[in-house]
Scaffold this motif. Structure first.
Motif, PDB file in Angstrom:
ATOM      1  N   ASN A 152       6.085   3.609  -9.513  1.00 60.46           N
ATOM      2  CA  ASN A 152       6.122   2.980  -8.007  1.00 60.46           C
ATOM      3  C   ASN A 152       4.761   3.089  -7.208  1.00 60.46           C
ATOM      4  O   ASN A 152       4.390   2.314  -6.606  1.00 60.46           O
ATOM      5  CB  ASN A 152       7.433   3.306  -7.475  1.00 60.46           C
ATOM      6  CG  ASN A 152       8.578   2.855  -7.937  1.00 60.46           C
ATOM      7  OD1 ASN A 152       8.722   2.109  -8.757  1.00 60.46           O
ATOM      8  ND2 ASN A 152       9.860   3.473  -7.728  1.00 60.46           N
ATOM      9  N   LEU A 153       4.429   4.520  -7.277  1.00 63.50           N
ATOM     10  CA  LEU A 153       3.288   4.610  -6.673  1.00 63.50           C
ATOM     11  C   LEU A 153       2.027   3.775  -7.128  1.00 63.50           C
ATOM     12  O   LEU A 153       1.248   3.653  -6.464  1.00 63.50           O
ATOM     13  CB  LEU A 153       3.004   6.211  -6.941  1.00 63.50           C
ATOM     14  CG  LEU A 153       1.703   6.636  -6.011  1.00 63.50           C
ATOM     15  CD1 LEU A 153       1.917   6.492  -4.613  1.00 63.50           C
ATOM     16  CD2 LEU A 153       1.566   8.388  -6.314  1.00 63.50           C
ATOM     17  N   ALA A 154       2.027   3.664  -8.537  1.00 65.11           N
ATOM     18  CA  ALA A 154       0.979   2.745  -8.914  1.00 65.11           C
ATOM     19  C   ALA A 154       1.104   1.365  -8.401  1.00 65.11           C
ATOM     20  O   ALA A 154      -0.080   0.756  -7.986  1.00 65.11           O
ATOM     21  CB  ALA A 154       0.903   2.793 -10.579  1.00 65.11           C
ATOM     22  N   LEU A 155       2.165   0.881  -8.484  1.00 61.81           N
ATOM     23  CA  LEU A 155       2.231  -0.573  -7.865  1.00 61.81           C
ATOM     24  C   LEU A 155       1.913  -0.412  -6.370  1.00 61.81           C
ATOM     25  O   LEU A 155       1.026  -1.582  -6.144  1.00 61.81           O
ATOM     26  CB  LEU A 155       3.781  -0.877  -7.836  1.00 61.81           C
ATOM     27  CG  LEU A 155       4.247  -2.189  -7.302  1.00 61.81           C
ATOM     28  CD1 LEU A 155       3.299  -3.505  -8.068  1.00 61.81           C
ATOM     29  CD2 LEU A 155       5.676  -2.353  -7.087  1.00 61.81           C
ATOM     30  N   LEU A 156       2.379   0.458  -5.657  1.00 61.39           N
ATOM     31  CA  LEU A 156       1.956   0.379  -4.087  1.00 61.39           C
ATOM     32  C   LEU A 156       0.398   0.787  -4.145  1.00 61.39           C
ATOM     33  O   LEU A 156      -0.146   0.226  -3.104  1.00 61.39           O
ATOM     34  CB  LEU A 156       2.437   1.528  -3.422  1.00 61.39           C
ATOM     35  CG  LEU A 156       4.161   1.108  -2.836  1.00 61.39           C
ATOM     36  CD1 LEU A 156       4.817   2.106  -2.042  1.00 61.39           C
ATOM     37  CD2 LEU A 156       4.234  -0.385  -2.162  1.00 61.39           C
ATOM     38  N   THR A 157      -0.044   1.608  -4.845  1.00 61.57           N
ATOM     39  CA  THR A 157      -1.424   1.814  -4.606  1.00 61.57           C
ATOM     40  C   THR A 157      -2.253   0.699  -4.917  1.00 61.57           C
ATOM     41  O   THR A 157      -3.259   0.345  -4.304  1.00 61.57           O
ATOM     42  CB  THR A 157      -1.780   3.069  -5.702  1.00 61.57           C
ATOM     43  OG1 THR A 157      -1.153   4.112  -5.190  1.00 61.57           O
ATOM     44  CG2 THR A 157      -3.329   3.426  -5.584  1.00 61.57           C
ATOM     45  N   ALA A 158      -1.853  -0.214  -6.084  1.00 64.65           N
ATOM     46  CA  ALA A 158      -2.634  -1.178  -6.298  1.00 64.65           C
ATOM     47  C   ALA A 158      -2.647  -2.380  -5.266  1.00 64.65           C
ATOM     48  O   ALA A 158      -3.859  -2.919  -4.810  1.00 64.65           O
ATOM     49  CB  ALA A 158      -2.002  -2.004  -7.699  1.00 64.65           C
ATOM     50  N   GLU A 159      -1.479  -2.513  -4.424  1.00 63.84           N
ATOM     51  CA  GLU A 159      -1.357  -3.417  -3.440  1.00 63.84           C
ATOM     52  C   GLU A 159      -2.224  -2.729  -2.448  1.00 63.84           C
ATOM     53  O   GLU A 159      -2.487  -3.674  -1.541  1.00 63.84           O
ATOM     54  CB  GLU A 159       0.062  -3.506  -3.080  1.00 63.84           C
ATOM     55  CG  GLU A 159       0.752  -4.443  -4.090  1.00 63.84           C
ATOM     56  CD  GLU A 159       0.184  -5.887  -3.854  1.00 63.84           C
ATOM     57  OE1 GLU A 159      -0.533  -6.310  -2.994  1.00 63.84           O
ATOM     58  OE2 GLU A 159       0.174  -6.490  -4.862  1.00 63.84           O
ATOM     59  N   TRP A 160      -2.085  -1.489  -2.269  1.00 62.24           N
ATOM     60  CA  TRP A 160      -2.940  -0.973  -1.060  1.00 62.24           C
ATOM     61  C   TRP A 160      -4.457  -1.179  -1.165  1.00 62.24           C
ATOM     62  O   TRP A 160      -5.035  -1.452  -0.172  1.00 62.24           O
ATOM     63  CB  TRP A 160      -2.718   0.660  -1.068  1.00 62.24           C
ATOM     64  CG  TRP A 160      -3.595   1.258   0.029  1.00 62.24           C
ATOM     65  CD1 TRP A 160      -4.857   1.981  -0.030  1.00 62.24           C
ATOM     66  CD2 TRP A 160      -3.241   1.611   1.252  1.00 62.24           C
ATOM     67  NE1 TRP A 160      -5.122   2.590   1.078  1.00 62.24           N
ATOM     68  CE2 TRP A 160      -4.096   2.297   1.859  1.00 62.24           C
ATOM     69  CE3 TRP A 160      -2.026   1.387   2.029  1.00 62.24           C
ATOM     70  CZ2 TRP A 160      -4.094   2.718   3.205  1.00 62.24           C
ATOM     71  CZ3 TRP A 160      -2.021   1.760   3.320  1.00 62.24           C
ATOM     72  CH2 TRP A 160      -3.138   2.405   3.837  1.00 62.24           C
ATOM     73  N   GLU A 161      -4.884  -1.168  -2.480  1.00 61.20           N
ATOM     74  CA  GLU A 161      -6.283  -1.370  -2.602  1.00 61.20           C
ATOM     75  C   GLU A 161      -6.726  -2.778  -2.686  1.00 61.20           C
ATOM     76  O   GLU A 161      -7.942  -3.340  -2.475  1.00 61.20           O
ATOM     77  CB  GLU A 161      -6.644  -0.509  -3.947  1.00 61.20           C
ATOM     78  CG  GLU A 161      -6.670   0.847  -3.906  1.00 61.20           C
ATOM     79  CD  GLU A 161      -6.667   1.379  -5.215  1.00 61.20           C
ATOM     80  OE1 GLU A 161      -6.795   0.887  -6.276  1.00 61.20           O
ATOM     81  OE2 GLU A 161      -6.655   2.855  -5.292  1.00 61.20           O
ATOM     82  N   ARG A 162      -5.833  -3.703  -3.091  1.00 65.24           N
ATOM     83  CA  ARG A 162      -6.056  -5.012  -3.130  1.00 65.24           C
ATOM     84  C   ARG A 162      -6.154  -5.946  -1.861  1.00 65.24           C
ATOM     85  O   ARG A 162      -5.442  -5.438  -0.862  1.00 65.24           O
ATOM     86  CB  ARG A 162      -4.990  -5.723  -3.814  1.00 65.24           C
ATOM     87  CG  ARG A 162      -5.379  -7.224  -4.292  1.00 65.24           C
ATOM     88  CD  ARG A 162      -4.273  -7.839  -5.227  1.00 65.24           C
ATOM     89  NE  ARG A 162      -4.591  -9.301  -5.338  1.00 65.24           N
ATOM     90  CZ  ARG A 162      -4.026  -9.991  -6.155  1.00 65.24           C
ATOM     91  NH1 ARG A 162      -2.975  -9.682  -6.731  1.00 65.24           N
ATOM     92  NH2 ARG A 162      -4.463 -11.135  -6.513  1.00 65.24           N
ATOM     93  N   PRO A 163      -6.925  -6.661  -1.635  1.00 60.48           N
ATOM     94  CA  PRO A 163      -7.103  -7.357  -0.335  1.00 60.48           C
ATOM     95  C   PRO A 163      -5.827  -8.233  -0.168  1.00 60.48           C
ATOM     96  O   PRO A 163      -5.116  -8.707  -1.202  1.00 60.48           O
ATOM     97  CB  PRO A 163      -8.042  -8.527  -0.419  1.00 60.48           C
ATOM     98  CG  PRO A 163      -8.994  -8.112  -1.762  1.00 60.48           C
ATOM     99  CD  PRO A 163      -8.124  -7.261  -2.692  1.00 60.48           C
ATOM    100  N   THR A 164      -5.300  -8.232   1.184  1.00 56.82           N
ATOM    101  CA  THR A 164      -4.124  -8.863   1.685  1.00 56.82           C
ATOM    102  C   THR A 164      -4.326 -10.430   1.509  1.00 56.82           C
ATOM    103  O   THR A 164      -5.656 -10.866   1.337  1.00 56.82           O
ATOM    104  CB  THR A 164      -3.726  -8.381   2.999  1.00 56.82           C
ATOM    105  OG1 THR A 164      -4.734  -9.189   3.780  1.00 56.82           O
ATOM    106  CG2 THR A 164      -3.803  -6.901   3.272  1.00 56.82           C
ATOM    107  N   LEU A 165      -3.217 -10.997   1.608  1.00 55.74           N
ATOM    108  CA  LEU A 165      -3.150 -12.639   1.636  1.00 55.74           C
ATOM    109  C   LEU A 165      -4.160 -12.828   2.904  1.00 55.74           C
ATOM    110  O   LEU A 165      -5.046 -13.671   2.545  1.00 55.74           O
ATOM    111  CB  LEU A 165      -2.083 -13.204   1.802  1.00 55.74           C
ATOM    112  CG  LEU A 165      -1.648 -14.676   1.742  1.00 55.74           C
ATOM    113  CD1 LEU A 165      -2.344 -15.253   0.701  1.00 55.74           C
ATOM    114  CD2 LEU A 165      -0.238 -15.181   2.186  1.00 55.74           C
TER     115      LEU A 165
END
Length: 181
Positions: A152-165
């Motif tokens: 779960n932390l990996a999923l959130l970290t990936a979204e944290w690091e990825r540019p938003t829409l």
């Protein structure tokens, strides 16, 4: 040979799956339909479980669509990006409408099994948090909630690091010559 449209017929549907993939196999229905394990004797708990499981499935699709929309914006394919964003809008409508089914559960009925759920809460939905991150509501504290759950932390970290829409849309506008503050 019997008419497939007659009563008791198959309506033209394939019924011999010996050498072909069956519907249930493709969708892994056995796994999905066995995933409901009520903790109480309350007959209403199944409604609660299925409501939340289907919500999580829809959230999985929302994340997929938002990711694809961001990819298409990065590729300057606005038309495709907008199609995926429109799909997210429709999924959000379904999510909102499906809560009316859960609303048939009275507070008394809910109380019959709530105690069996311990401290679990929808607040703990990692996919809900990931959708928030993808849309721009990034809260560092929310990642900490999942520190004991590496996946779960990996999923959130990936979204944290990825540019938003929103970030991807601004980048798109910038590449097309629009002034971006």
């Amino acid at each position: 040979m019997s008419d497939p449209n007659e009563p008791g017929g198959t309506g033209g549907a394939e019924t011999d799956f010996r050498n072909r993939m069956a519907y249930g196999d493709y969708l892994h229905l056995e796994k999905i339909l066995d995933a409901q394990e009520p903790l109480s004797a309350s007959p209403d708990e199944l409604l609660f479980i299925i409501q939340h499981q289907t919500t999580e499935l829809w959230l999985k699709l929302v994340l997929h669509e938002l990711g694809t929309a961001r990819d298409r914006l990065a590729e300057d394919d606005l038309r495709s990006a907008l199609k995926h964003i429109a799909r997210v809008k429709h999924i959000q409508e379904v999510l909102t409408q499906q809560w009316s089914v859960l609303a048939t559960l009275t507070p008394t009925e809910y109380a019959q099994f709530r105690g069996d759920l311990g401290n679990s809460s929808g607040f703990q939905s990692v996919q809900y948090r990931a959708v928030e991150f993808a849309l721009g509501n990034k809260n560092e504290r929310m990642r900490g909630v999942f520190r004991d759950h590496p996946g779960n932390l990996a999923l959130l970290t990936a979204e944290w690091e990825r540019p938003t829409l929103y970030d991807e849309f601004l980048r798109y506008l910038g590449r097309w010559g629009h002034d971006i503050p």
